[in-house]
Design a protein around this motif. Sequence first.
Motif, short mmCIF file in Angstrom:
data_model
loop_
_atom_site.label_atom_id
_atom_site.label_comp_id
_atom_site.label_asym_id
_atom_site.label_seq_id
_atom_site.Cartn_x
_atom_site.Cartn_y
_atom_site.Cartn_z
N UNK A 185 43.97 37.65 37.17
CA UNK A 185 45.32 37.57 37.71
C UNK A 185 46.36 37.43 36.63
N UNK A 186 46.05 36.62 35.62
CA UNK A 186 46.97 36.44 34.50
C UNK A 186 47.14 37.72 33.70
N UNK A 187 46.04 38.40 33.44
CA UNK A 187 46.14 39.64 32.66
C UNK A 187 46.86 40.73 33.45
N UNK A 188 46.68 40.76 34.77
CA UNK A 188 47.40 41.74 35.59
C UNK A 188 48.89 41.45 35.56
N UNK A 189 49.27 40.18 35.57
CA UNK A 189 50.69 39.83 35.49
C UNK A 189 51.29 40.25 34.17
N UNK A 190 50.56 40.03 33.09
CA UNK A 190 51.05 40.42 31.77
C UNK A 190 51.17 41.94 31.68
N UNK A 191 50.19 42.65 32.21
CA UNK A 191 50.24 44.11 32.21
C UNK A 191 51.42 44.63 33.02
N UNK A 192 51.72 43.96 34.12
CA UNK A 192 52.86 44.38 34.95
C UNK A 192 54.17 44.18 34.21
N UNK A 193 54.28 43.09 33.45
CA UNK A 193 55.50 42.86 32.67
C UNK A 193 55.68 43.93 31.60
N UNK A 194 54.59 44.46 31.12
CA UNK A 194 54.64 45.51 30.11
C UNK A 194 54.77 46.89 30.74
N UNK A 195 54.73 46.96 32.07
CA UNK A 195 54.87 48.22 32.78
C UNK A 195 53.59 49.02 32.85
N UNK A 196 52.46 48.41 32.63
CA UNK A 196 51.17 49.10 32.62
C UNK A 196 50.40 48.97 33.92
N UNK A 245 37.13 33.55 35.94
CA UNK A 245 37.30 34.98 35.72
C UNK A 245 38.38 35.58 36.61
N UNK A 246 38.44 35.13 37.85
CA UNK A 246 39.46 35.60 38.78
C UNK A 246 40.85 35.17 38.34
N UNK A 247 40.97 33.93 37.88
CA UNK A 247 42.27 33.45 37.39
C UNK A 247 42.71 34.21 36.14
N UNK A 248 41.78 34.49 35.25
CA UNK A 248 42.12 35.26 34.04
C UNK A 248 42.52 36.69 34.39
N UNK A 274 44.11 36.92 44.91
CA UNK A 274 42.72 36.56 44.67
C UNK A 274 42.63 35.31 43.79
N UNK A 275 43.48 35.24 42.78
CA UNK A 275 43.50 34.07 41.90
C UNK A 275 43.95 32.83 42.66
N UNK A 276 44.94 32.98 43.52
CA UNK A 276 45.41 31.84 44.31
C UNK A 276 44.31 31.34 45.25
#
Length: 108
Positions: free
Chosen positions: A58-69, A53-56, A81-83
């Motif tokens: 982190x991944x979703x936060x990265x994707x949201x950041x790329x979209x500017x959200x 769940x923590x890794x997911x 936290x994911x690391x």
Amino acid sequence: MLEAISSTAISAGQAVSRATETQVISPAATAIQSGDDVGFDSVMKQVTTDAIGTLKAGESASISAMQGKESTRRVVEALMSAEQALQTAVAVRDKVVQAYQEVVRMSI
């Protein structure tokens, strides 16, 4: 890192006795406290589920950041936290493999 894992395992065992003192308890300690599936496999399953769940997240936060959200601060926190979850999972895996190898080397 291994000292952190050892201290986490010890603190999970002591969390039941401190449950009345503090209300913040890890999910593994909650399972121990409530008496649900106290086995090693259930604790490992819960830890694995939390790490995934923590890794997911982190991944979703990265994707949201790329979209500017998402803010940069939130992304950095999620990735750190994911690391940490990944490093913990690798360290636990290494300890399990090491324990297995020691058991295999024992004479019967």
